[in-house]
Structure formats: C-alpha cells, structure tokens
Design a protein around this motif. Structure first.
Motif, PDB file in Angstrom:
ATOM      1  N   LEU A 114      24.768   4.709   6.446  1.00  0.00           N
ATOM      2  CA  LEU A 114      24.393   5.013   7.496  1.00  0.00           C
ATOM      3  C   LEU A 114      22.529   4.763   8.029  1.00  0.00           C
ATOM      4  N   VAL A 115      21.948   4.054   7.490  1.00  0.00           N
ATOM      5  CA  VAL A 115      20.152   3.633   6.935  1.00  0.00           C
ATOM      6  C   VAL A 115      20.391   1.894   8.236  1.00  0.00           C
TER       7      VAL A 115
ATOM      8  N   GLY B 121      23.251   1.671  10.410  1.00  0.00           N
ATOM      9  CA  GLY B 121      22.815   2.368  11.459  1.00  0.00           C
ATOM     10  C   GLY B 121      22.090   3.078  12.398  1.00  0.00           C
ATOM     11  N   LEU B 122      21.332   3.721  11.724  1.00  0.00           N
ATOM     12  CA  LEU B 122      20.097   4.300  11.999  1.00  0.00           C
ATOM     13  C   LEU B 122      19.678   3.071  13.037  1.00  0.00           C
TER      14      LEU B 122
ATOM     15  N   VAL C 112      20.680   1.902  16.158  1.00  0.00           N
ATOM     16  CA  VAL C 112      20.451   2.965  17.112  1.00  0.00           C
ATOM     17  C   VAL C 112      19.194   2.171  17.523  1.00  0.00           C
ATOM     18  N   TYR C 113      18.331   2.605  16.815  1.00  0.00           N
ATOM     19  CA  TYR C 113      16.840   2.874  17.186  1.00  0.00           C
ATOM     20  C   TYR C 113      16.803   1.435  17.981  1.00  0.00           C
TER      21      TYR C 113
ATOM     22  N   ARG D 149      14.545  10.143   3.413  1.00  0.00           N
ATOM     23  CA  ARG D 149      15.121   9.498   4.544  1.00  0.00           C
ATOM     24  C   ARG D 149      15.727  10.098   5.236  1.00  0.00           C
ATOM     25  N   ARG D 150      15.638  11.227   4.703  1.00  0.00           N
ATOM     26  CA  ARG D 150      15.889  12.646   6.426  1.00  0.00           C
ATOM     27  C   ARG D 150      14.536  12.444   7.310  1.00  0.00           C
TER      28      ARG D 150
ATOM     29  N   ALA E 109      13.888   9.967   9.180  1.00  0.00           N
ATOM     30  CA  ALA E 109      15.005   9.678  10.380  1.00  0.00           C
ATOM     31  C   ALA E 109      14.243  10.290  11.442  1.00  0.00           C
TER      32      ALA E 109
ATOM     33  N   THR F 195      11.475   8.672  13.085  1.00  0.00           N
ATOM     34  CA  THR F 195      12.016   7.327  13.577  1.00  0.00           C
ATOM     35  C   THR F 195      12.630   7.737  15.335  1.00  0.00           C
ATOM     36  N   ALA F 196      13.073   8.749  14.774  1.00  0.00           N
ATOM     37  CA  ALA F 196      13.994   9.229  16.407  1.00  0.00           C
ATOM     38  C   ALA F 196      12.985   9.630  16.839  1.00  0.00           C
TER      39      ALA F 196
END
Length: 269
Positions: free
Chosen positions: A26-27, A29-30, A33-34, A115-116, A119, A122-123
């Motif tokens: 998950l980390v 992948g994020l 994507v970033y 983490r949320r 995320a 960052t998004a």
C-alpha cells in the motif's frame, strides 16, 4: 460451603497490526502514484514562474518576513549552510518512514491513523501540484536568493531541463514541512513522556531549512499546515467504545450493589 463462580472481566481486544505485506504494498503503491503524478506537472515552466511571481507578491501583501532574512543566517558560514542542505536532502523521507515503522510496531492504532492522514495530505498536495505548478524561490530572480544546494551542496536536484526524476515546480504545499509537522504531532499524541513536546523542533527546524535554502516560500509551509489541519479534523484516532469504557469503569469502581454482593458471598464461605 456455597460455591459460586463469577464471570471474569472481559478485557478489551487489542488493536491488531495490519498485515505487513499489505502495508508495504500500500505504501509503495501510494508513493509510486505520487511520483508518477508529480511527473504529470512537469513542463509547465511558464505557468510555474507566473505563479511564483504571484506568491511572491502575495507574501509582500501579507507582510510576511522575507525568505532572505533566514537565508542570510545560513550564509554566515559554509558549514551551517552545508548542514542545512544535508538536512533537506536526507532527513525528510527517512524520518517519516522511521515514524511509521515505530508506530506500526508500538502503536498499531496510531499507525493506521497516521498513515491515513499522511495519505490524504500527500494526495491533496499532488492535486495542488497539478493545478498550481510553482517554481521555488531559488529559481525566482525577483527573490534575490541563492540556490544553496547548487552552490554549497549537497543537492538532490539537477538542472530543471534535464532532471526527469523529480518535479521541481511542485513547491506548494511543502511536503517537507507537512510531513515533519505530522511526525511531531503523531509522536506527541502517541506518547506520554514530558519530553515529547521537543519533537516540535523537527518541523520548526524543517521550516527554517526549507526557507533558508530557498526551496520553499513561507506560504508553502502555511498551506501545508492548513491541509494537515483539515486532514486531522476529518480523520480521528479510534476511540474506546461505550461498552469497553463501561467495563473499565465497572472494574475500577464497583457499584454499591456489587460491593454488597461480594460481602454476602464472602459471608457464605
């Protein structure tokens, strides 16, 4: 003798750690994507410089202190400015990763929360980078600042024309400051040591470094703090349920009926 078996108090279930493989994927992948998303914002050089002039003018209108006042402190000696460049290049990402690893191992509930929040921050930053490309003050001639990383080293950026690994026109908001502030808040919330407040020095030092090295404007940090504040307002730490809280209070302070019952049971023995 009358024997009576009383049910033992049920302990609240411990927060289970999320599966490590899932979290790593998950980390990662994020992060990918970033990084890919930041590349989409490259190539908007003219717009990035127009926005830089706007930000510079906004800061003067708001009477914010000049970034040059911080940089002048660093330029008193080569050692100090070199340390600032090193801090900018090496502390940001490793400190955040170490923070998440510590929470995962020691504070699983806080880990999921942090983490949320990171995320979301960052998004949101990625969206701002796409719609508002911004050249950093080290590139803005009107700012009159020195590109300390290029002059004194070390530098994490190459020439903008040939640097295909990073988007140098993504100054606002400053994730250096946003992540550092979240690390400090997360440690303060997750621990009870009287010294935990010293972690606020991390975002403070980060702020002085990103401004003094001319990588960010004051407004970049202000926007990052605002985005983090909104994320913290929306994403809350998990709390004890009313049932669990009631059990804890019942165990700590039995009611009068329970106390009388215990006395009668003891007398029967």
């Amino acid at each position: 003798m009358n024997a009576r078996t009383e049910p033992s108090e049920e302990k609240p279930a411990a927060i289970a750690r999320p599966p490590i493989v899932r979290e790593l994927l998950l980390v990662a992948g994020l992060f990918l994507v970033y990084k890919f998303g930041r590349q989409l914002a490259t190539g908007h050089t003219a717009e990035a410089f127009r926005n830089a002039h706007r930000v510079w003018d906004w800061e003067r209108t708001l009477h914010l202190p000049g970034e040059g006042s911080v940089q002048s402190l660093l330029l008193h000696g080569d050692t100090l400015v070199h340390l600032a460049n090193t801090y900018y290049a090496t502390v940001h990402f490793p400190a955040t990763v170490a923070f998440l690893v510590w929470l995962y191992l020691r504070r699983p509930a806080h880990y999921v929360w942090a983490r949320r929040v990171l995320a979301v921050v960052t998004a949101t930053a990625l969206v701002v980078h796409l719609v508002f490309p911004l050249a950093p003050p080290r590139m803005l001639a009107a700012a009159g600042l020195v590109d300390t990383a290029r002059v004194y080293g070390p530098s994490v950026y190459g020439p903008p024309q040939t640097d295909h690994l990073s988007n140098q026109f993504a100054a606002m908001p400053s994730l250096h400051f946003g992540w550092a502030l979240m690390v400090a808040i997360g440690v303060i919330v997750a621990t009870r040591s009287r010294w935990r407040w010293l972690w606020l020095l991390h975002p403070l030092l980060t702020l002085l470094v990103i401004v003094g090295t001319a990588n960010h404007y004051w407004l970049d940090a202000i926007v990052a703090a605002a985005v983090l504040g909104l994320a913290l307002a929306v994403i809350h730490l998990p709390r004890r349920t009313a049932t669990t809280a009631g059990r804890v209070r019942e165990k700590a302070a039995p009611t009068r009926e329970q106390a009388d019952e215990q006395v009668l049971v003891g007398a029967g023995r």
